[in-house]
Scaffold this motif. Structure first.
Motif, mmCIF file in Angstrom:
data_model
loop_
_atom_site.group_PDB
_atom_site.id
_atom_site.type_symbol
_atom_site.label_atom_id
_atom_site.label_comp_id
_atom_site.label_asym_id
_atom_site.label_seq_id
_atom_site.Cartn_x
_atom_site.Cartn_y
_atom_site.Cartn_z
ATOM 1 N N PHE A 1 56.738 70.762 27.978
ATOM 2 C CA PHE A 1 58.165 70.334 27.473
ATOM 3 C C PHE A 1 58.982 69.602 28.578
ATOM 4 N N ARG A 2 58.744 70.251 29.624
ATOM 5 C CA ARG A 2 59.381 69.899 30.934
ATOM 6 C C ARG A 2 58.918 68.442 31.303
ATOM 7 N N THR A 3 57.641 68.366 31.124
ATOM 8 C CA THR A 3 57.022 67.091 31.384
ATOM 9 C C THR A 3 57.537 65.906 30.297
ATOM 10 N N LEU A 4 57.815 66.455 29.215
ATOM 11 C CA LEU A 4 58.403 65.363 28.120
ATOM 12 C C LEU A 4 59.892 65.248 28.391
ATOM 13 N N GLY A 5 60.483 65.931 29.467
ATOM 14 C CA GLY A 5 61.672 65.560 29.959
ATOM 15 C C GLY A 5 62.731 66.496 29.517
ATOM 16 N N VAL A 6 62.757 67.520 28.893
ATOM 17 C CA VAL A 6 63.443 68.604 28.538
ATOM 18 C C VAL A 6 64.094 69.257 29.737
ATOM 19 N N HIS A 7 65.248 69.119 30.134
ATOM 20 C CA HIS A 7 65.896 69.564 31.506
ATOM 21 C C HIS A 7 67.012 70.526 31.399
ATOM 22 N N ASN A 8 67.817 70.355 30.020
ATOM 23 C CA ASN A 8 69.101 70.963 29.893
ATOM 24 C C ASN A 8 68.616 72.540 29.848
ATOM 25 N N LYS A 9 69.413 73.272 30.524
ATOM 26 C CA LYS A 9 69.139 74.607 30.769
ATOM 27 C C LYS A 9 69.085 75.468 29.479
ATOM 28 N N ARG A 10 70.115 75.105 28.585
ATOM 29 C CA ARG A 10 69.938 75.580 27.231
ATOM 30 C C ARG A 10 68.707 75.599 26.694
ATOM 31 N N TYR A 11 68.057 74.169 26.504
ATOM 32 C CA TYR A 11 66.568 74.391 26.048
ATOM 33 C C TYR A 11 65.640 74.624 26.785
ATOM 34 N N THR A 12 65.735 74.733 28.176
ATOM 35 C CA THR A 12 64.505 75.120 28.865
ATOM 36 C C THR A 12 64.415 76.656 28.704
ATOM 37 N N THR A 13 65.570 77.178 28.895
ATOM 38 C CA THR A 13 65.589 78.652 28.460
ATOM 39 C C THR A 13 65.088 79.191 27.252
ATOM 40 N N MET A 14 65.289 78.368 26.327
ATOM 41 C CA MET A 14 64.824 78.766 24.820
ATOM 42 C C MET A 14 63.317 78.510 24.872
ATOM 43 N N LEU A 15 62.859 77.446 25.338
ATOM 44 C CA LEU A 15 61.557 76.850 25.451
ATOM 45 C C LEU A 15 60.662 77.791 26.141
ATOM 46 N N ILE A 16 61.176 78.158 27.169
ATOM 47 C CA ILE A 16 60.477 79.392 28.153
ATOM 48 C C ILE A 16 60.072 80.832 27.362
ATOM 49 N N SER A 17 61.326 81.103 26.606
ATOM 50 C CA SER A 17 61.004 82.369 25.824
ATOM 51 C C SER A 17 60.187 82.174 24.780
#
Lengths: 254, 657, 234
Positions: free
Chosen positions: C192-208
């Protein structure tokens, strides 16, 4: 304040120039004060070497206050040594104890060839900036500074990315020798500001192309760069670069 | 010899008139004209970029591995501009007035007024380049206050303003490099000016990687090489900052002006031992909120927090109630030295005073509590909230302090002491920034022009960028317009041969001394002499002694220095030796200048000349001039005086009480 | 910027990894859901793998799904080939290595995606041999079919039961699934990072979600052979 001193063994990479092979050499320095900076400890070593007629160890350094980005050194398996969010020049000998052996290597990456001893050539970074790390505005073209209000959060985020000092620790730390953190910091700095908007697409495409040309590796998001960055540049900048890249390539002409 | 070429007319019209009437070069001719820029700090990078944009063929040189490393990057606090965004009564005139007054009436009115005029364009230019200045919630630019002024006119980017401005100029420069208008030579050090028929026509530079000497032609040469604070060995300058380029120019006929005007910055981290290689500045902005004090009792060994409020002497607030902790740098530094000399210093060395944030933390904590509408917040929580605010404002500075000293400045007051920071003196330049050698220009800290005897905080960045972006593009054009008929000179010209030979001879001599002492040890000894005798306080006897000491040191250096390694390879010891040799000569001239100036003004404090309260005592009758020294041979200089005529401002004793 | 340039750049190559990775994640969801029907046995003693066999039959006999299968294989091959190529290229960017490696800044599994991927690949070969090859081509172990409501189909349930009756197979499968779990622990959020998701809200969510998914998928997949082995089902 305590004034404890220590004796240390140094295992330092020596390499005459880029055409010769290098090797580790062992040195001993004594009575090193805990108050000294790491580079001051190297000054002591070099004074010692000058007096004994050996060539001093060449290393890059300039401001010695953690901002110019010139100092490098990979110390005991970490760029800029054991402290977090720190440059080598701001690493102090308190971090070590009497009798320690410290291994000091240059940044290792094919894109950063060794110049001499611990000095490497980081001009690839300059060329990445040349590829698009700027806003094309000639002197005298500017409108009033307050003519364009900028959301404080964007300005703050942009500043946080712009704090990059271009030292190259991210490349040195990355298992792929990728320059993505460096480059993404610049892309983010400019992409977050309205001034950077007109060139956003060409900027990211050209900078990535230049990074590849310079021989840096690809990013695999391990986070080693972020963990070692003296200015704590966030990994999220890389994701932002990816987004910029994706959207720029989707709207590209050819 | 000195013609300042100040345009006639009223002060506020001079620059406008100049721009309206100076000669121009047409675009086709610009392509044929080559300009050499030495140094890539704020002045150099901005000049090289701007001249490249105009179409000149520019060659830029820096000794670092990249132009982005120049020491402008270390400036912390901010950059002044007469924008009056705060509606607090600022104006071009007020910035001009504050700067002249802050400089203790030893600066040239016309130059300073021009500086104040272009200051506003600098901010606009930098914002357009994407410099992320601090902003308010409304999205507009934020300002803070700095020493020596009563308005808020300082623009900033946290504690890294210099870095952000330099990166802006660096990016502009890299863009011109990419466009082919500028050729960059990094890891190159200029070691000689080449003169042909009296005009500067090029330089000899050493490629620091290969050790080779290179010849470069230019129709004009711009020195943007910064100040010479490292003559003191310990200073806040970068390790590589040096006077060599300026000194070579001086030896080639460029007059050196006011070399004794050096600025000692009041808030630096104190020296901790003999090993120290440099001093670290804590931004002047810290004096906005911090309070400076020493114990009222001499040799008080108690910990700072154990000393009760009524046993503390907030000496700046006591002596200067109007400006308090925000008096100009020279005043604050001298006051700290006075307290320490009188036995009130703190820390193990007793050469330090406290900079205390406890009050600010409580004040900010209460404001935060107030914002939440709470009146009953316990003290500990107020402090925690206050610390958070202080962390946001000054976090990076506090972190730096903790790294260097190992003490937590949020809990204990910081120990600070003055340190060499900036040099107001430099190559003499006229209104066009041209030195006394035609075609040779000096910009930024390398020249002497705008700060008189003391520089106000946040004005160095302003001057560097003013010179590079907004002044030199006009003034160098005025010179180059006459040069369109001069073809590029081949670097095989005898003048180049000769210049290169003199450089290689000197290097050969240095390498073959093969003595016993390291370059570093000479530099340290030079620094001690200059700091003790030509530092914060100077006296006739001391200066005379210093001159003798420096001359003796020079003899010793040239007979006993040891430089390992070879000539034709990277050799940092040799680079350093070249620089220290020049510092030694400059050190002597500084003392000569300080001895000549029988008055105290700004950063120059002669113990013989002070008021009963210990303030600097100027002698406007006899010393209201710029002392420009012409090199006449080893240990010999001729003094030329440029009288300072104040048409608009009436000099008075500076009063910050 | 041509498409070729886009996808051969370092960022583009990562995009290929990320996109194929995410499609494989989706496949895992489908795979795990269908396989989870074996647990119907726990609730109904008459079940004997009926639901699972029907589901497997549906997957094997639906044209659309067979077409998607081709896409799936394409994705897997692309993911593997690109992964190896990238690893190789990246390794070549540092000819002289460090005497002391830098380990503190990243997780071991983030640095070992190539190794984990290789283990998964080996496991995959075995796994395909056990089930996919049998079902499609050799019919090995599927000689006796079952029929529900008159529709005859493979007794995949029986094949699973037989296969997982051996300890060593269970251990190999567990190793494969654990490798997959670690591979996902890094790969999920990295894609998801590679696809450009960088907002804290979504990265935190995606990591979990990524960590949760990695653990969950590993457990679900291990639980199946374990249940057969210990005789909880079948």
């Amino acid at each position: 304040m305590e004034h404890n001193t220590m004796n240390l063994n140094l295992k330092v990479w020596r390499q005459k120039n880029n055409n010769t092979k290098g090797e580790f050499k062992l040195y001993r320095v004594e009575n090193i004060s805990a108050e000294m900076s790491f580079l001051e400890m190297f000054d002591v070593l070099n004074e010692q070497l000058v007096v004994t007629g050996e060539e001093p160890v060449a290393f890059d350094h300039d401001c010695r206050e953690g901002i110019c980005g010139m100092c490098s050194m990979y110390i005991n398996g970490k760029p800029h040594g054991p402290w977090q969010a720190n440059t080598t020049c701001q690493l102090h000998m308190r971090a070590f104890k009497d009798g320690d052996t410290i291994v000091v290597e240059p940044w290792r990456a094919n894109a950063f060839p060794v110049v001499k001893d611990l000095m490497v050539d980081r001009s690839a970074f300059d060329r990445i900036i040349q590829a698009g790390g700027y806003i094309s505005v000639n002197t005298g073209n500017a409108v009033d500074g307050n003519a364009l209000p900028i959301n404080k959060k964007d300005a703050d985020d942009s500043f946080a990315a712009a704090m990059c000092i271009g030292c190259g620790a991210c490349v040195a730390a990355c298992k792929n020798s990728s320059a993505m953190l460096f480059m993404s910091a610049k892309v983010s700095h400019l992409a977050l500001l309205p001034q950077g908007d007109p060139e956003r697409n060409s900027r990211v495409l050209n900078m990535v192309a230049q990074m590849d040309k310079e021989g840096f590796g690809a990013c695999t998001n391990t986070g080693a760069c972020e963990a070692t960055c003296p200015k704590e540049i966030s990994l999220s900048n890389i994701a932002r670069l990816n987004q910029e890249y994706l959207s720029a390539s989707l709207v590209a002409d050819k | 010899m000195l013609d300042a070429k100040i345009p006639s007319g009223s002060l506020e019209d001079k620059w406008v008139d100049y721009k309206g009437h100076c000669k121009l070069v047409n675009p086709a001719n610009k392509r044929k004209l080559e300009v050499i820029v030495v140094g890539t700090g704020l002045a150099g990078a901005s000049a090289a970029a701007s001249l490249g944009e105009l179409g000149y063929k520019v060659k830029a040189f820096c000794f670092q591995d990249s132009p982005r490393r120049a020491h402008s990057i270390a400036a912390q606090g901010g950059i002044n501009a007469a924008k009056n965004y705060q509606n607090d009564g600022d104006s071009v005139f007020r910035l001009f007035y504050d700067t002249v007054k802050g400089g203790d009436y030893r600066a040239r009115e016309a130059n300073v007024h021009r500086l104040a005029e272009v200051s506003t364009s600098i901010i606009d230019q930098c914002v357009a380049q994407g410099v992320p200045f601090a902003r308010e919630y409304g999205g507009l630019l934020s300002n803070r206050s700095f020493g020596g002024t009563q308005v808020q006119r300082t623009f900033y980017a946290a504690g890294q303003t210099g870095q952000q401005l330099l990166i802006g100029a660096y990016q502009a420069l890299e863009r011109q490099i990419a466009l082919g208008n500028v050729t960059m030579y990094s890891r190159h050090e200029m070691l000689e000016i080449v003169k042909v028929e009296g005009k500067a026509r090029g330089i000899i530079a050493r490629n620091l990687i290969s050790g080779e000497l290179e010849r470069h032609f230019g129709h004009a040469v711009l020195l943007c090489t910064g100040g010479y604070g490292n003559v003191f060995y310990l200073s806040t300058n970068a390790m590589g900052s040096n006077v060599t380029a300026a000194w070579k120019a001086h030896r080639q006929g460029a007059a050196f002006a006011n070399p004794c005007f050096t600025q000692i910055h009041p808030t630096c981290i104190p020296v901790s031992g003999d090993h120290q290689s440099k001093l670290t500045l804590m931004s002047e902005s810290l004096r906005n909120d911090g309070r400076i004090w020493v114990p009222k009792k001499q040799n008080d060994t108690r910990k700072a927090i154990d000393i009760p409020e009524d046993e503390r002497d907030y000496y700046l607030e006591r002596r200067y109630p109007a400006f308090g902790n925000l008096v100009p740098r020279d005043v604050a530094s001298r006051a700290a030295k006075e307290r320490c000399d009188a036995g009130y210093g703190v820390g193990t060395s007793k050469q330090a005073v406290y900079l205390d944030y406890a009050d600010a933390i409580i004040r900010y904590g209460k404001i935060e509590a107030g914002k939440e509408g709470r009146n009953d917040v316990p003290a500990a929580e107020v402090i925690a909230m206050g610390k958070q605010v202080v962390k946001e404002k000054y976090g990076n500075l506090f972190d730096m302090y903790e790294k260097i000293t190992g003490e937590n400045p949020y809990e204990f007051p910081m120990r600070i002491y003055p340190a060499v920071h900036y040099t107001m003196g430099g190559l003499w330049v006229d209104y066009e920034l041209q030195t006394t050698v035609p075609g040779l220009y000096a910009l930024g800290e390398a020249n002497f022009s705008d700060h008189g005897a003391n520089r106000l905080g946040a004005s160095a960045l302003m001057q560097g960028l003013a010179d590079g972006y907004f002044v030199i593009p006009y003034t160098v054009g005025n010179y180059l317009a006459e040069e369109i008929y001069s073809k590029a000179i081949e670097t095989t010209h005898p003048a180049f041969e000769e210049a290169e030979k003199s450089v290689s001879d000197r290097i050969y001599t240095l390498m073959n001394i093969k003595g016993k002492q390291s370059v570093e040890s000479f530099h340290k000894r030079l620094g001690k002499i200059i700091w003790n005798k030509c530092g914060m306080a100077r006296s006739k006897d001391g200066l005379e002694e210093a001159i003798r000491d420096v001359q003796a040191l020079k003899r010793e250096f040239w007979s006993d220095v040891r430089i390992p390694g070879e000539i034709n390879e990277m050799n940092p010891e040799l680079d350093k030796a070249n620089r220290v040799a020049d510092f030694i000569e400059l050190g002597e001239l500084m003392c000569v200048d300080a001895l000549n100036r029988n008055e105290s003004c700004g950063g120059h404090f002669r113990e013989e000349y002070q008021t009963p309260e210990g303030e600097a005592l100027r002698d406007d009758e006899n010393y209201m001039y710029v002392a420009a020294w012409e090199f006449k041979g080893e240990h010999q200089w001729e003094l030329h005086k440029e009288a300072l005529n104040y048409e608009v401002i009436k000099p008075s004793q500076r009063n910050y009480k | 910027m041509t498409w070729k340039q886009v996808f051969t750049s370092s960022v583009g190559k990562k995009l290929v990894m990320g996109l194929t990775g995410i499609s494989l994640v989706l496949f895992l969801v489908v795979h795990a859901s269908i396989n989870a029907t074996v647990f119907a046995d726990l609730f109904n003693s008459e079940e004997n793998g009926e639901m699972f066999n029907k589901a497997a039959h549906f997957m094997g006999s639906t044209v659309l799904i067979r077409i998607m299968e081709i896409g799936l294989f394409g994705g897997i091959i692309l993911h593997i080939a690109q992964g190896y190529l990238l690893s190789l290229e990246n390794q070549q960017k540092r000819s002289v290595g460090y005497a002391v490696a830098y380990k503190d800044g990243s997780k071991w599994y983030s640095r070992s995606m190539g190794l984990l991927g290789t283990i998964i690949l080996l496991f995959l070969v075995l796994h395909l041999y056990h089930f996919w090859v049998s079902a499609r081509f050799t019919n090995k172990g599927l000689e006796e079919s079952v029929s529900y409501n008159g529709v005859e189909m493979h007794n995949m349930f029986g094949l699973m039961k037989a296969t997982f009756s051996e300890w060593w197979i269970f251990l190999v499968y567990s190793l494969g699934c654990i490798s997959l779990g670690y591979h996902l622990a890094h790969g999920f959020q990295s894609a998801f990072r590679t696809l450009g998701v960088h907002n804290k809200r979504y990265t935190t969510m995606l990591i979990s979600i990524g960590y949760g998914f990695s653990v969950f998928i590993t457990l679900v997949f291990i639980l199946m052979p374990l249940s057969f082995l210990l005789g909880w089902i079948g």
